[in-house]
Write a protein that holds these residues in place. Structure first.
Motif, short mmCIF file in Angstrom:
data_model
loop_
_atom_site.label_atom_id
_atom_site.label_comp_id
_atom_site.label_asym_id
_atom_site.label_seq_id
_atom_site.Cartn_x
_atom_site.Cartn_y
_atom_site.Cartn_z
N THR A 40 74.52 -88.65 77.62
CA THR A 40 74.77 -87.54 78.51
C THR A 40 73.04 -87.60 79.14
O THR A 40 72.10 -87.54 78.25
CB THR A 40 74.83 -86.30 77.95
N ILE A 41 72.92 -87.22 80.49
CA ILE A 41 71.56 -86.86 80.93
C ILE A 41 71.42 -85.53 81.10
O ILE A 41 72.29 -84.91 81.63
CB ILE A 41 71.34 -87.65 82.31
N GLU A 42 70.45 -84.85 80.35
CA GLU A 42 70.24 -83.53 80.28
C GLU A 42 68.89 -83.00 80.90
O GLU A 42 67.86 -83.96 81.06
CB GLU A 42 70.22 -82.81 78.92
N VAL A 43 68.82 -81.90 81.47
CA VAL A 43 67.54 -81.36 81.91
C VAL A 43 67.06 -80.21 81.15
O VAL A 43 67.80 -79.36 80.72
CB VAL A 43 67.76 -80.74 83.41
N HIS A 44 65.86 -80.22 80.72
CA HIS A 44 65.16 -78.99 79.91
C HIS A 44 64.08 -78.46 80.70
O HIS A 44 63.36 -79.05 80.87
CB HIS A 44 64.70 -79.61 78.56
N ILE A 45 64.32 -77.11 81.02
CA ILE A 45 63.56 -76.46 81.72
C ILE A 45 62.97 -75.02 81.14
O ILE A 45 63.41 -74.28 80.74
CB ILE A 45 64.50 -75.81 83.05
N ARG A 46 61.48 -75.40 81.04
CA ARG A 46 60.57 -74.18 80.15
C ARG A 46 60.44 -73.18 81.16
O ARG A 46 59.60 -73.55 82.42
CB ARG A 46 59.72 -74.72 79.44
N THR A 47 60.93 -72.11 81.22
CA THR A 47 60.37 -70.97 82.10
C THR A 47 59.26 -70.03 81.62
O THR A 47 58.95 -70.09 80.68
CB THR A 47 61.77 -70.27 82.68
N GLY A 48 58.60 -69.36 82.60
CA GLY A 48 57.79 -68.35 82.39
C GLY A 48 58.34 -67.09 82.06
O GLY A 48 57.78 -65.93 81.86
N CYS A 49 59.94 -66.96 82.01
CA CYS A 49 60.58 -65.62 81.64
C CYS A 49 60.04 -65.13 80.18
O CYS A 49 60.09 -65.90 79.42
CB CYS A 49 61.99 -65.90 81.93
N ASP A 50 60.41 -64.09 79.82
CA ASP A 50 60.65 -63.39 78.72
C ASP A 50 61.81 -63.10 78.37
O ASP A 50 62.36 -61.86 78.99
CB ASP A 50 59.50 -62.29 78.52
N GLY A 51 62.72 -63.78 77.86
CA GLY A 51 64.20 -63.26 77.72
C GLY A 51 64.45 -62.11 76.69
O GLY A 51 65.74 -61.45 76.78
N ARG A 52 63.27 -61.52 76.11
CA ARG A 52 63.88 -60.53 75.33
C ARG A 52 63.77 -59.00 76.26
O ARG A 52 64.20 -58.26 75.87
CB ARG A 52 62.44 -60.04 74.46
N HIS A 53 63.26 -59.35 77.50
CA HIS A 53 63.78 -58.33 78.72
C HIS A 53 64.79 -58.43 79.35
O HIS A 53 64.98 -59.46 80.33
CB HIS A 53 62.41 -58.33 79.50
N ALA A 54 65.78 -57.42 79.62
CA ALA A 54 66.97 -57.71 80.23
C ALA A 54 66.92 -58.25 81.71
O ALA A 54 67.64 -58.96 82.23
CB ALA A 54 67.68 -56.44 80.25
N ASP A 55 65.53 -57.81 82.34
CA ASP A 55 65.39 -57.98 83.55
C ASP A 55 64.77 -59.48 84.09
O ASP A 55 64.42 -59.73 84.96
CB ASP A 55 64.72 -56.99 84.55
N GLN A 56 64.68 -59.99 82.74
CA GLN A 56 64.06 -61.46 83.02
C GLN A 56 65.04 -62.57 82.20
O GLN A 56 64.67 -63.79 81.99
CB GLN A 56 62.61 -61.43 82.33
N GLN A 57 66.11 -61.95 82.08
CA GLN A 57 67.23 -62.96 81.78
C GLN A 57 67.66 -63.97 82.90
O GLN A 57 67.85 -63.52 83.98
CB GLN A 57 68.53 -62.43 81.26
N ILE A 58 68.16 -65.01 82.53
CA ILE A 58 68.55 -66.02 83.43
C ILE A 58 69.95 -66.49 83.16
O ILE A 58 70.17 -66.99 82.01
CB ILE A 58 67.67 -67.22 83.74
N ARG A 59 71.03 -66.31 83.90
CA ARG A 59 72.35 -66.61 83.40
C ARG A 59 73.01 -66.92 84.64
O ARG A 59 73.25 -66.05 85.66
CB ARG A 59 73.05 -65.84 82.49
N GLY A 60 73.85 -68.00 84.76
CA GLY A 60 74.77 -68.13 85.93
C GLY A 60 75.54 -69.34 85.92
O GLY A 60 75.57 -69.97 84.76
N ALA A 61 75.95 -69.97 86.78
CA ALA A 61 76.64 -71.07 86.78
C ALA A 61 76.77 -71.71 88.30
O ALA A 61 76.53 -71.18 89.07
CB ALA A 61 78.15 -71.05 86.63
#
Length: 230
Positions: A40-61
């Motif tokens: 499998t070829i995977e992408v790993h994306i390190r973001t500048g977000c802080d997931g501890r804050h609800a308004d910086q969560q990233i989730r989708g499809a």
């Protein structure tokens, strides 16, 4: 961590100090997939977000144009006409209350994605402790809590994948198999990155994409230039 001979030899073909463009990275990562199975070829994306804050969560499809190369088993929680719809759409398993003890007591987890109609979430919620940690809990943002079960099942079977931040603020997503053509992998990669960019939290200050790496299951990664992907 000690790596095998194949990994070491493959790693020599990549310049770890270079940030590649997507097409060059795809070509390189295909050559790094030297295992005896279709990696499998995977992408790993390190973001500048802080997931501890609800308004910086990233989730989708997002639906990848060429799929992931994996056969996805779909479980749908639905009743009546919606259950019939799900079965007709090609869901692998369809049920309601009777599935709860099977998952809770028998440890049955022979599925990859769970879809539920909104009225079934009370039942599915009882499985939160089991499905949650495995990333299997249905979620409206991912389109897996919906009345349109036909579309949900069709999209998933066609190559819809979920993306979300992990605890390290990294997104890990498969974009295909090593057997895919370079064009197919590049198409899938660009489709994913478009969705990730659209998901940028409005409250985020500073750099969004810190690093982007392509890697096969068993091989070393190839780093891309995140500045050109934003």
């Amino acid at each position: 961590m000690k790596h095998g001979k194949r990994y070491t030899e493959a790693a020599k073909t990549v310049d770890r100090t270079t940030l590649y463009d997507p097409e060059t990275a795809v070509a390189a990562v295909k050559k790094l997939a030297v295992a005896k199975f279709d990696e499998t070829i995977e992408v790993h994306i390190r973001t500048g977000c802080d997931g501890r804050h609800a308004d910086q969560q990233i989730r989708g499809a997002v639906v990848l144009p060429h799929g992931t190369g994996k056969t996805v088993r779909v479980l749908v929680f639905a009743k009546g006409a919606k259950a019939d719809e799900a079965a007709a759409a090609g869901a692998d398993f369809v049920g309601a209350d009777e599935l709860v003890p099977r998952i809770q007591n028998e440890g049955w987890l022979d599925f990859d994605v769970v879809v539920a109609t909104p009225d079934m979430m009370g039942i599915v919620g009882r499985l939160g402790r089991i499905l949650g940690p495995k990333g299997l809990m249905p979620n409206p943002k991912a389109g897996t809590v919906t009345m349109d079960v036909t579309k949900a099942v069709n999209d998933i079977k066609a190559g819809k994948i979920e993306y979300r931040l992990d605890k390290s603020n990294i997104v890990h997503v498969p974009i295909g198999k090593a057997s895919f053509t370079e064009e197919q992998l590049a198409d899938n990669f660009h489709t994913l990155m478009s969705a990730i960019n659209k998901a940028r939290p409005s409250t985020l200050k500073g750099q969004y994409l810190r690093s982007v790496t392509l890697a096969p299951t068993m091989g070393p990664g190839v780093k891309l230039n995140p500045v050109n992907l934003a």
